[in-house]
Design an enzyme around this catalytic site. Structure first.
Site, PDB file in Angstrom:
ATOM      1  N   ASP A  45      79.205  45.361  26.333  1.00  0.00           N
ATOM      2  CA  ASP A  45      79.337  43.958  25.931  1.00  0.00           C
ATOM      3  C   ASP A  45      78.090  43.504  25.177  1.00  0.00           C
ATOM      4  O   ASP A  45      78.178  42.890  24.112  1.00  0.00           O
ATOM      5  CB  ASP A  45      79.583  43.076  27.161  1.00  0.00           C
ATOM      6  CG  ASP A  45      79.703  41.603  26.802  1.00  0.00           C
ATOM      7  OD1 ASP A  45      80.560  41.267  25.962  1.00  0.00           O
ATOM      8  OD2 ASP A  45      78.928  40.793  27.357  1.00  0.00           O
ATOM      9  N   LYS A  49      77.679  42.518  21.051  1.00  0.00           N
ATOM     10  CA  LYS A  49      77.063  41.267  20.591  1.00  0.00           C
ATOM     11  C   LYS A  49      75.864  41.556  19.686  1.00  0.00           C
ATOM     12  O   LYS A  49      75.668  40.878  18.681  1.00  0.00           O
ATOM     13  CB  LYS A  49      76.651  40.413  21.789  1.00  0.00           C
ATOM     14  CG  LYS A  49      77.840  39.883  22.569  1.00  0.00           C
ATOM     15  CD  LYS A  49      77.412  39.216  23.856  1.00  0.00           C
ATOM     16  CE  LYS A  49      78.618  38.764  24.659  1.00  0.00           C
ATOM     17  NZ  LYS A  49      78.246  38.245  25.979  1.00  0.00           N
TER      18      LYS A  49
END
Length: 184
Positions: A45, A49
């Site tokens: 994750d 990003k």
């Protein structure tokens, strides 16, 4: 610090006497983590990003360019599901107790995405920082971005705010719906 769930996790683990697995389960109970928190712990994750940020500023980067430190101890990375993973929480707690014991009195753990534009390096990793620094002083499930430039020298420009939870997620989904609506 791109992940509100990991922010909460390491803020609480670094500062309290709780076991890592206890803080992880509390973060899950509060809705800060994915239903299977291993999806937060594997670093993907944060890597996604970081990759988005790199592309937004014009770098031609791919996921293969990102060095990712998986926070799940290697011996536990192949468990079939979260319940199986939790059956080995003692190993997880021992792993993180060792990391915590290596901290100096004024240090805390933080899981960050680091983008070095000049070197075109993207790293996702667990680091030790001074608890009195902006990154070290973050609380709850906040996210923080420190932007270092030649103009600011050793004093970064800081952007900080809520990083996890139902309200933050709902705002993001609502914003996406509005964007989609404007494209029709």
């Amino acid at each position: 610090m791109f992940s509100g769930s990991l922010s909460y996790l390491f803020n609480n683990f670094s500062e309290n006497q709780s076991l890592f697995s206890e803080v992880l389960l509390k973060a899950r109970e509060l809705g800060y983590t994915e239903p299977d928190p291993r999806e937060d712990l594997d670093g993907m994750d944060v890597a996604r990003k970081l990759l988005i940020l790199a592309r937004e500023i014009g770098l031609e980067s791919e996921m293969d360019d990102v060095e990712i430190q998986n926070l799940i101890p290697e011996a536990l990375q192949n468990e079939d599901d979260f319940d199986s993973f939790l059956q080995h929480k003692e190993e997880l707690d021992i792993h993180y107790k060792k990391l915590k014991s290596s901290l100096k009195e004024n240090e805390v753990l933080r899981y960050i995405g680091d983008l070095d534009v000049e070197k075109h390096q993207l790293n996702v990793k667990l680091i030790k920082v001074d608890k009195n620094s902006p990154l070290g002083g973050i609380k709850n499930a906040d996210s923080i971005f420190e932007i270092y430039t030649s103009g600011y020298g050793d004093h970064p420009l800081i952007i900080q705010g809520a990083g996890a939870g139902a309200e933050v997620t709902a705002r993001g989904v609502y914003t996406d719906i509005l964007k989609i609506g404007n494209q029709l």
